[in-house]
Design an enzyme around this catalytic site. Structure first.
Site, PDB file in Angstrom:
ATOM      1  N   ASP A 121       0.790  -1.241   0.000  1.00 56.93           N
ATOM      2  CA  ASP A 121       0.000   0.000   0.000  1.00 56.93           C
ATOM      3  C   ASP A 121       0.823   1.293   0.000  1.00 56.93           C
ATOM      4  OD1 ASP A 121      -2.414  -1.184  -0.227  1.00 56.93           O
ATOM      5  OD2 ASP A 121      -2.963  -1.034   1.898  1.00 56.93           O
TER       6      ASP A 121
ATOM      7  N   GLY B  85       2.362   2.345  -2.561  1.00 63.13           N
ATOM      8  CA  GLY B  85       2.149   2.982  -3.864  1.00 63.13           C
ATOM      9  C   GLY B  85       2.974   2.422  -5.013  1.00 63.13           C
TER      10      GLY B  85
ATOM     11  N   ILE C 178       7.960   0.046 -29.206  1.00 61.47           N
ATOM     12  CA  ILE C 178       7.237  -0.943 -28.399  1.00 61.47           C
ATOM     13  C   ILE C 178       7.583  -0.710 -26.938  1.00 61.47           C
ATOM     14  CG2 ILE C 178       6.983  -3.399 -27.907  1.00 61.47           C
ATOM     15  CD1 ILE C 178       7.718  -3.850 -30.887  1.00 61.47           C
ATOM     16  N   THR C 179       6.570  -0.452 -26.145  1.00 62.51           N
ATOM     17  CA  THR C 179       6.831  -0.210 -24.729  1.00 62.51           C
ATOM     18  C   THR C 179       6.410  -1.391 -23.871  1.00 62.51           C
ATOM     19  OG1 THR C 179       4.704   0.900 -24.572  1.00 62.51           O
ATOM     20  CG2 THR C 179       6.632   2.285 -24.889  1.00 62.51           C
TER      21      THR C 179
ATOM     22  N   HIS D 100       8.352  -8.339  -3.457  1.00 62.48           N
ATOM     23  CA  HIS D 100       9.524  -9.163  -3.167  1.00 62.48           C
ATOM     24  C   HIS D 100       9.486 -10.528  -3.833  1.00 62.48           C
ATOM     25  CE1 HIS D 100       9.611  -6.767   0.792  1.00 62.48           C
ATOM     26  NE2 HIS D 100       9.583  -6.030  -0.280  1.00 62.48           N
TER      27      HIS D 100
ATOM     28  N   ASN E 138       6.921   8.609  -1.416  1.00 66.80           N
ATOM     29  CA  ASN E 138       5.671   8.747  -2.166  1.00 66.80           C
ATOM     30  C   ASN E 138       4.550   9.403  -1.354  1.00 66.80           C
ATOM     31  OD1 ASN E 138       3.968   8.370  -4.378  1.00 66.80           O
ATOM     32  ND2 ASN E 138       3.240   6.395  -3.621  1.00 66.80           N
ATOM     33  N   LYS E 139       3.533   9.852  -2.062  1.00 64.96           N
ATOM     34  CA  LYS E 139       2.314  10.440  -1.504  1.00 64.96           C
ATOM     35  C   LYS E 139       2.548  11.831  -0.902  1.00 64.96           C
ATOM     36  CE  LYS E 139       0.401   5.846  -0.532  1.00 64.96           C
ATOM     37  NZ  LYS E 139      -0.563   5.042   0.203  1.00 64.96           N
TER      38      LYS E 139
ATOM     39  N   ALA F 205       2.830   9.426  -6.786  1.00 62.01           N
ATOM     40  CA  ALA F 205       2.485   8.527  -7.898  1.00 62.01           C
ATOM     41  C   ALA F 205       1.107   8.883  -8.426  1.00 62.01           C
ATOM     42  CB  ALA F 205       2.521   7.077  -7.418  1.00 62.01           C
TER      43      ALA F 205
END
Ligand code: GDP
Length: 602
Positions: A21, A23, A44-45, A87, A137-138, A206
């Protein structure tokens, strides 16, 4: 592209790790979205199990950052991101002595800071020597944050109030502190002087996309500066790793392979590890995801290609893949005369992970070679010995192995199982033999549960040992309460200190032995013990005659065997109250007169 001998710099392989959680998925979606929206036509991605941010996109992203990174030239063909974060899949990116991943992004929720899987990720990255950056993040959740979608962090930060900036600084400082505790210097990316010594922290969202361009640009810069040599590959036979083994409708069992070196062609002979033995087979088809716009109703999700180049993710369809193991090395065998060498190499590599030894240790089972290795490494970290390591469901045989160990080393007579089933006949036997099975699809849960269980087991053992020791007690025969003079003598006493229990011997204060306390009573009640302050009646069996050997008002002590005193003093000192400890010292003084080494601990 032609496949005559040539060299090129491949894309670095990048993984996203971090606590649940925080992100990871959102960040990967954002990166993929950016890559798709900004690519040049024909690029091509989308690969199998991976996405590429092509050089053209990196160039566009880096453009607005030019004033911050004036020297940034894009020299790599792009960045290859493994699509599934976490992981478990990372574990399958294994390669002897390291990882196929060249770099990692460790996502940390800036509001929550470090969590158990953050620590686990750091340990894994350290072990595998994978360099990483931290995405804090966030940031959009910080109090008062005014978002500017997709803006560089260094621009959006200028729109924030001083108070919001201070909160962010404090949170980054905290993350840097956590990293320091794990042996890393860390700094906000724009303040890092030497990226070889300091882990860069990039504040991002994100969700809003803020900071994501710097994250990509910074990684590009780091890769180009520090690992360009490692990324040089040539048109040699491909090397890769089996990321996943998957059933596909109409194709049977296929393997998703990440190729990190060379070229893979249709019809190439290759070797991978299998559940029972190495698998040698030929590429029937190489499959790549069909671009979204080309999807037709009657066509599958994949399109065939003749050859692929490192770095890439590709689905390989071939005969005999039912036995394939995820986490297995993948090697193209250049010519059949070298088959034996390759068989030997793969067998050796696998037997480092799947083994059985004749010593006491736990049994570990996992679903893939990668997760088995991760579990083994966790065992090494926690200093838990392993007797048997293997892939596959928990079988009757595993239970037998554990039950053998249980007899001599109860704490190791267990099975730790990652993401596999407990077969019914194994479950039955485990119940009968009392063999514990710790099962989960999160490694740290398995370790945590096991550690908790070991702790309880040890506590029970200590309790058992302590309850077998004679406790110190000091008692006084109450005047006027001689009920019976001998055989057994029955007298009223008061406990002056410590704890008196039936079954222990008592002595006089000059050390003369009197006999064993058989029973303790309080009127009609038989007691298990009597504590300081209690007045009770006790019966003493032995060569004791009240009036001759002892008398009213005399002080008696429990007679503690020498080995018990040593145990109290060395192992279980914390199990004695202050009051008991003081009585014990008096007992030692008495006993020492007969045995100078009584109560002596080196
Ligand atoms: P994962 O378990 O690490 O893959 O986490 P997810 O990507 O699934 O994100 C978990 C939750 O956090 C989801 O509800 C996301 O929408 C939310 N989330 C992720 N990144 C951000 C962010 O930058 N800002 C905010 N406000 N929410 C985010």
């Amino acid at each position: 592209m032609s496949s005559t001998s040539r060299e090129w710099i491949r894309q670095p392989i990048i993984v996203v790790m971090g606590h649940v959680d925080h992100g990871k998925t959102t960040l990967l979606d954002k990166i993929r979205g950016t890559a798709v929206a900004r690519k040049e036509p024909g690029e091509i991605t989308q690969h199998v199990g991976a996405s590429i941010v092509p050089a053209s996109v990196l160039k566009k992203i880096a453009e607005p950052l030019r004033k911050y990174f004036p020297k940034l030239q894009i020299e790599i063909p792009g960045l290859l991101f493994i699509d599934t974060p976490g992981h478990e899949l990372f574990a399958n990116l294994r390669k002897r002595g390291g990882s196929v991943a060249d770099m990692a992004i460790l996502v940390v929720d800036v509001m929550e800071g470090f969590q158990p899987q953050t620590v686990e990720a750091i340990n894994i990255l350290k072990e595998k020597k994978v360099p990483f950056v931290v995405a804090a993040n966030k940031i959009d959740r910080i109090e008062g944050w005014k978002p500017t979608p997709d803006a560089p962090f260094l621009e959006t930060i200028r729109n924030q109030s001083q108070r919001t900036i201070n909160i962010l600084e404090e949170k980054i400082y905290r993350i840097a502190g956590e990293l320091y505790n794990h042996g890393f210097e860390a700094e906000r990316f724009d303040r890092v002087r030497d990226f070889r010594r300091t882990v860069a922290i990039i504040p991002i969202s994100a969700k809003t996309g803020e900071g994501v361009s710097e994250l990509l640009a910074l990684m590009t810069g780091l890769v180009q500066q520090f690992m360009k040599k490692k990324l040089v590959t040539s048109s040699e036979p491909a090397k890769g790793v089996v990321l996943e083994v998957k059933e596909e409708p109409g194709l049977g069992t296929t393997i998703d392979v990440i190729i990190y070196e060379g070229v893979l062609k249709k019809n190439d002979l290759f070797i991978i590890a299998g559940k029972s033995k190495p698998v040698v087979t030929r590429v029937r088809a190489l499959l790549m995801p069909r671009p979204l716009q080309d999807m037709r109703m009657h066509e599958g999700r994949f399109t065939q290609v003749e050859e692929v180049y490192a770095a890439t993710g590709v689905k390989v369809s071939a005969p005999d893949l039912d036995d394939a193991l995820a986490g297995s090395p993948f090697y193209v065998i250049p010519d059949e005369t070298r088959l034996q060498d390759y068989l030997k190499m793969v067998s050796e590599e696998v037997s480092e992970l799947r083994f059985k030894v004749e010593s006491d240790g736990v049994v570990i089972k996992a679903d893939t070679l990668g997760s088995l290795e991760a579990l083994l490494e966790a065992m090494r970290r926690e200093k838990i010995p392993v007797r048997l390591a293997d892939v596959g469901n928990v079988s009757r045989n595993d239970v037998i192995e554990a039950s053998v160990v249980k007899k001599s080393k109860p704490e190791y007579g267990v099975i730790l199982a990652f993401n596999v089933k407990l077969l019914p006949e194994a479950e039955e036997l485990a119940a009968r033999e009392g063999v514990k099975v710790f099962q989960s699809n999160i490694i740290y849960h398995i370790i945590e549960e096991y550690a908790k269980w070991v702790k309880e087991l040890r506590e029970k053992e200590v309790e058992k040992e302590v309850s077998s020791l004679v406790r110190p007690a000091k008692i006084r025969i109450l005047p006027g309460f001689i009920f019976r003079r001998s055989d057994p003598a029955i007298v009223g006493i008061e406990v002056l200190g410590g704890v008196l229990r039936p079954g222990c011997n008592v002595m006089r204060s000059d050390g003369m032995e009197l006999g064993m306390v058989v029973q303790i009573r309080d009127r009609d009640n038989v007691l298990k013990e009597a504590r300081a302050g209690q007045q009770v009646a006790i019966s003493i069996k032995g060569r004791i005659m009240v009036g001759r050997h002892v008398d009213e008002g005399d002080i008696l002590y429990t007679s503690i065997p020498k080995e018990h005193v040593t145990m109290w003093l060395t192992k279980h000192r914390d199990k004695l109250s202050t009051d008991e400890y003081l009585v014990l010292k008096e007992i030692i003084e008495i006993k020492k007169k007969q045995d100078p080494f009584y109560g002596f601990t080196a």
